[in-house]
Scaffold this active site. Structure first.
Site, mmCIF file in Angstrom:
data_model
loop_
_atom_site.group_PDB
_atom_site.id
_atom_site.type_symbol
_atom_site.label_atom_id
_atom_site.label_comp_id
_atom_site.label_asym_id
_atom_site.label_seq_id
_atom_site.Cartn_x
_atom_site.Cartn_y
_atom_site.Cartn_z
ATOM 1 N N ASP A 138 59.396 -27.052 111.302
ATOM 2 C CA ASP A 138 59.070 -28.567 110.260
ATOM 3 C C ASP A 138 58.455 -29.271 111.437
ATOM 4 O OD1 ASP A 138 61.538 -27.976 111.627
ATOM 5 O OD2 ASP A 138 61.839 -30.109 110.435
ATOM 6 N N LEU A 139 59.195 -29.644 112.297
ATOM 7 C CA LEU A 139 58.399 -31.248 113.260
ATOM 8 C C LEU A 139 56.648 -30.018 113.438
ATOM 9 C CD1 LEU A 139 60.843 -31.484 115.292
ATOM 10 C CD2 LEU A 139 60.893 -32.572 113.173
ATOM 11 N N ASN A 173 56.933 -20.442 130.350
ATOM 12 C CA ASN A 173 57.067 -21.604 129.658
ATOM 13 C C ASN A 173 55.814 -22.418 130.085
ATOM 14 O OD1 ASN A 173 59.022 -20.712 128.280
ATOM 15 N ND2 ASN A 173 61.093 -22.258 129.079
ATOM 16 N N ARG A 199 58.200 -15.270 119.733
ATOM 17 C CA ARG A 199 58.319 -15.640 118.578
ATOM 18 C C ARG A 199 57.716 -17.551 119.126
ATOM 19 N NH1 ARG A 199 60.910 -13.393 113.580
ATOM 20 N NH2 ARG A 199 62.056 -11.459 114.803
ATOM 21 N N CYS A 251 64.845 -16.357 116.119
ATOM 22 C CA CYS A 251 64.762 -15.227 117.118
ATOM 23 C C CYS A 251 66.497 -14.879 117.533
ATOM 24 C CB CYS A 251 64.541 -15.894 118.616
ATOM 25 S SG CYS A 251 64.925 -17.348 118.968
ATOM 26 N N ARG A 274 60.407 -9.784 129.722
ATOM 27 C CA ARG A 274 60.000 -11.241 128.870
ATOM 28 C C ARG A 274 59.410 -12.064 130.150
ATOM 29 N NH1 ARG A 274 62.704 -13.644 124.528
ATOM 30 N NH2 ARG A 274 60.766 -15.242 124.382
ATOM 31 N N ASP A 310 68.306 -23.396 129.256
ATOM 32 C CA ASP A 310 67.623 -21.833 129.884
ATOM 33 C C ASP A 310 68.510 -21.038 131.086
ATOM 34 O OD1 ASP A 310 66.057 -21.132 127.838
ATOM 35 O OD2 ASP A 310 64.135 -21.034 128.977
HETATM 36 C C1 UD1 Z 1 60.964 -23.668 124.496
HETATM 37 C C2 UD1 Z 1 61.215 -22.743 125.510
HETATM 38 C C3 UD1 Z 1 62.396 -22.348 125.509
HETATM 39 C C4 UD1 Z 1 63.346 -23.486 125.657
HETATM 40 C C5 UD1 Z 1 63.126 -24.581 125.106
HETATM 41 C C6 UD1 Z 1 64.710 -25.339 125.472
HETATM 42 C C7 UD1 Z 1 58.810 -21.933 125.593
HETATM 43 C C8 UD1 Z 1 57.943 -20.755 124.935
HETATM 44 N N1 UD1 Z 1 59.856 -21.918 125.512
HETATM 45 O O1 UD1 Z 1 61.425 -23.551 123.272
HETATM 46 O O2 UD1 Z 1 62.200 -21.283 126.130
HETATM 47 O O3 UD1 Z 1 64.524 -23.063 125.522
HETATM 48 O O4 UD1 Z 1 61.970 -24.802 125.093
HETATM 49 O O5 UD1 Z 1 63.771 -26.517 126.306
HETATM 50 O O6 UD1 Z 1 58.453 -22.611 125.948
HETATM 51 N N2 UD1 Z 1 62.983 -27.641 116.501
HETATM 52 C C9 UD1 Z 1 63.376 -27.857 115.062
HETATM 53 N N3 UD1 Z 1 61.700 -28.484 114.198
HETATM 54 C C10 UD1 Z 1 60.737 -28.251 115.449
HETATM 55 C C11 UD1 Z 1 60.859 -27.635 116.504
HETATM 56 C C12 UD1 Z 1 62.380 -27.677 116.966
HETATM 57 O O7 UD1 Z 1 64.729 -28.313 114.767
HETATM 58 O O8 UD1 Z 1 59.976 -27.994 114.316
HETATM 59 C C13 UD1 Z 1 65.111 -27.956 116.939
HETATM 60 C C14 UD1 Z 1 65.125 -25.945 117.403
HETATM 61 O O9 UD1 Z 1 66.122 -25.274 116.596
HETATM 62 C C15 UD1 Z 1 66.024 -26.386 119.104
HETATM 63 C C16 UD1 Z 1 65.446 -27.577 119.262
HETATM 64 O O10 UD1 Z 1 64.549 -28.270 118.163
HETATM 65 O O11 UD1 Z 1 67.275 -26.722 117.798
HETATM 66 C C17 UD1 Z 1 64.501 -27.489 120.941
HETATM 67 O O12 UD1 Z 1 63.905 -26.863 120.061
HETATM 68 P P1 UD1 Z 1 62.294 -26.786 121.164
HETATM 69 O O13 UD1 Z 1 62.489 -27.633 121.895
HETATM 70 O O14 UD1 Z 1 61.532 -27.123 120.021
HETATM 71 O O15 UD1 Z 1 62.558 -25.592 121.759
HETATM 72 P P2 UD1 Z 1 61.607 -24.455 121.898
HETATM 73 O O16 UD1 Z 1 59.506 -24.818 122.103
HETATM 74 O O17 UD1 Z 1 61.128 -23.068 121.311
#
Ligand code: UD1
Length: 419
Positions: free
Chosen positions: A124-125, A23, A92, A116, A398, A306
């Site tokens: 969206d963020l 990550n 993703r 996924c 992965r 994770d």
């Molecule tokens: C990253 C990690 C993943 C880990 C996760 C949480 C990488 C490649 N992946 O994923 O392994 O499980 O952090 O520690 O580093 N959300 C929204 N809107 C957005 C973005 C996120 O609602 O625009 C929500 C997601 O649905 C989820 C939560 O925020 O419920 C956490 O997501 P996020 O911290 O963004 O995780 P990732 O970056 O996708």
């Protein structure tokens, strides 16, 4: 078909080195796009997600090659601004390339990442922040078309949730933007600090990473640099779970124990004892594990989502009910059905899983449905009596570099079989 064949149970003992963090490596690879010189990522894990990211970089015009355990990226000839749909679908989290491609080329064309294995993955963020920085983004036919006139502009961005990916995309977009960007409620994960350290080494001005407010003063250009990827705290937590499940005693080398602090209390509750110094950690499990009263997955410095599946695999062998509450992703209990096949006793009610400990598990064929869930099945298989065959290895590959070799080194009877 490829499978892992595990004959258990075997008490793990000995030492193992933990590879670099997946990550961290992926956003660092995206960050290299911003640089005007060669970037060398030392301690880069050799994982299928890293291979997919390398293919994305090559498609964009970079040259990428391995030099031992280091990944060398030359981004000087970047000429493309799109990520082909096939590569987006393979990984993703390739959405983390969006901010960097846009900052580097002024355009970015990506297919929408969609859902996924863990459920919906909204972005969206990410999009709201980039729009605030001056990006024009059209979402049509499953495709994101982004452009910016001139440079991206620094902005004040408050995140409603401390999303790791969104914080990374904003950092990448802001590093060479015009003016200052202030991110509030930023993600605080160690991988964010690693990205900020890389960017600063290249000449960026990022301060506050690791805290909730990050300030990025845009600079005109970034040079290349050499950087060492931080150790993978999730791989470390997976080995710790394997030691706990098998009543073992192992020493993890090349870890940063400070990054493991959020998981230590859960292992203590299970009755494990831990000792550490600056770069290694030893975990000793009791004959019979205790129980975890409650573990709730949270953004860092909370318990990482994770690490939930592998820890749950260990808790299956505890001496009482352990309670898990998953707050980050909707579908993060796909391993539960497969753990039941191994004899576990788990009930899931929405976001809560109640794990009633059982004295032993027994081997069975099981299939990984996602990366960390797959690791949980391997952990359970190591502790189960008889033969466990794990399929769905593309998920496990992965995020773990040659998992079976590391576990065999710790005394597990495990091998990869190609049929
Ligand atoms: C990253 C990690 C993943 C880990 C996760 C949480 C990488 C490649 N992946 O994923 O392994 O499980 O952090 O520690 O580093 N959300 C929204 N809107 C957005 C973005 C996120 O609602 O625009 C929500 C997601 O649905 C989820 C939560 O925020 O419920 C956490 O997501 P996020 O911290 O963004 O995780 P990732 O970056 O996708």
């Amino acid at each position: 078909m490829v499978k892992l064949r595990i004959h258990g149970p075997n008490r793990l003992s000995g030492e193992v080195s933990v590879h670099g963090a997946k990550n961290s490596a992926l956003p660092l690879m995206a960050a290299s796009l911003l640089c005007r010189g060669e970037c060398v990522l030392h301690n880069c894990p050799h994982l299928s997600d890293v291979d997919v990211s390398a293919r994305i970089l090559r498609h964009l015009g970079c040259t990428v090659h391995w030099q031992g355990g280091s990944l060398v990226i030359d981004p000087r000839a970047v000429s493309q601004c799109d990520i082909p749909d096939g590569l987006m679908r393979e990984m993703r989290s390739s959405i983390v390339f969006l901010g960097a491609i846009l900052a580097r080329t002024g355009r970015a064309v990506l297919s929408f990442p969609g859902g996924c294995e863990l459920g919906p993955r909204p972005i969206d963020l990410h999009l709201r922040a980039l729009r605030k920085m001056g990006a024009r983004i059209a979402e049509d036919y499953g495709c994101l078309s982004c452009s910016v006139q001139g440079l991206l502009r620094g902005a004040a961005i408050g995140l409603s949730f401390p999303s790791v990916g969104a914080t990374e995309n904003i950092l990448l977009a802001a590093a060479t933007a015009e003016g200052t960007t202030v991110i509030t409620n930023a993600a605080r994960e160690p991988e964010i600090c690693d990205l900020a350290a890389f960017l600063n080494r290249c000449g960026a001005h990022v301060s506050g990473a690791g805290g909730s407010t990050i300030v990025v003063e845009g600079v005109k250009k970034l040079s290349g640099c050499e950087h060492r990827v931080i150790p993978d705290r999730i791989a470390a937590a997976t080995f710790m779970s394997a030691a706990a499940a098998t009543g073992g005693c192992i020493r993890l080398n090349h870890v940063l124990p400070a990054h493991l602090e959020p998981v230590l209390p859960a292992f203590e509750e299970l009755g494990c004892s831990m000792e550490w110094d600056d770069t290694s950690l030893r975990i000793t499990a009791p004959g019979r594990l205790g129980r975890i009263k409650s573990v709730r997955t949270m953004p860092y410095p909370g318990f990482p989502t994770d690490a939930q599946p592998p820890l749950m695999a260990a808790a299956c062998l505890g001496s009482g009910p352990s309670i898990f509450v998953e707050t980050i992703f909707e579908s993060r209990y796909k391993h539960v059905g497969e753990l039941l096949r191994l004899g576990a006793n788990i009930k899931v009610e929405g976001r809560v899983a109640v794990v009633e400990g059982v004295p032993r598990l027994s081997g069975a064929p099981v299939e990984a449905a996602d990366l960390r869930g797959g690791a949980a099945l391997v952990v359970a298989g190591l502790a189960a009596r008889g033969l466990t065959e794990v399929t769905g290895l593309r998920h496990i590959d992965r995020g773990y570099e040659n998992l079976e070799r590391s576990l065999a080194q710790l005394g597990a009877d495990i091998c990869r079989e190609y049929e």
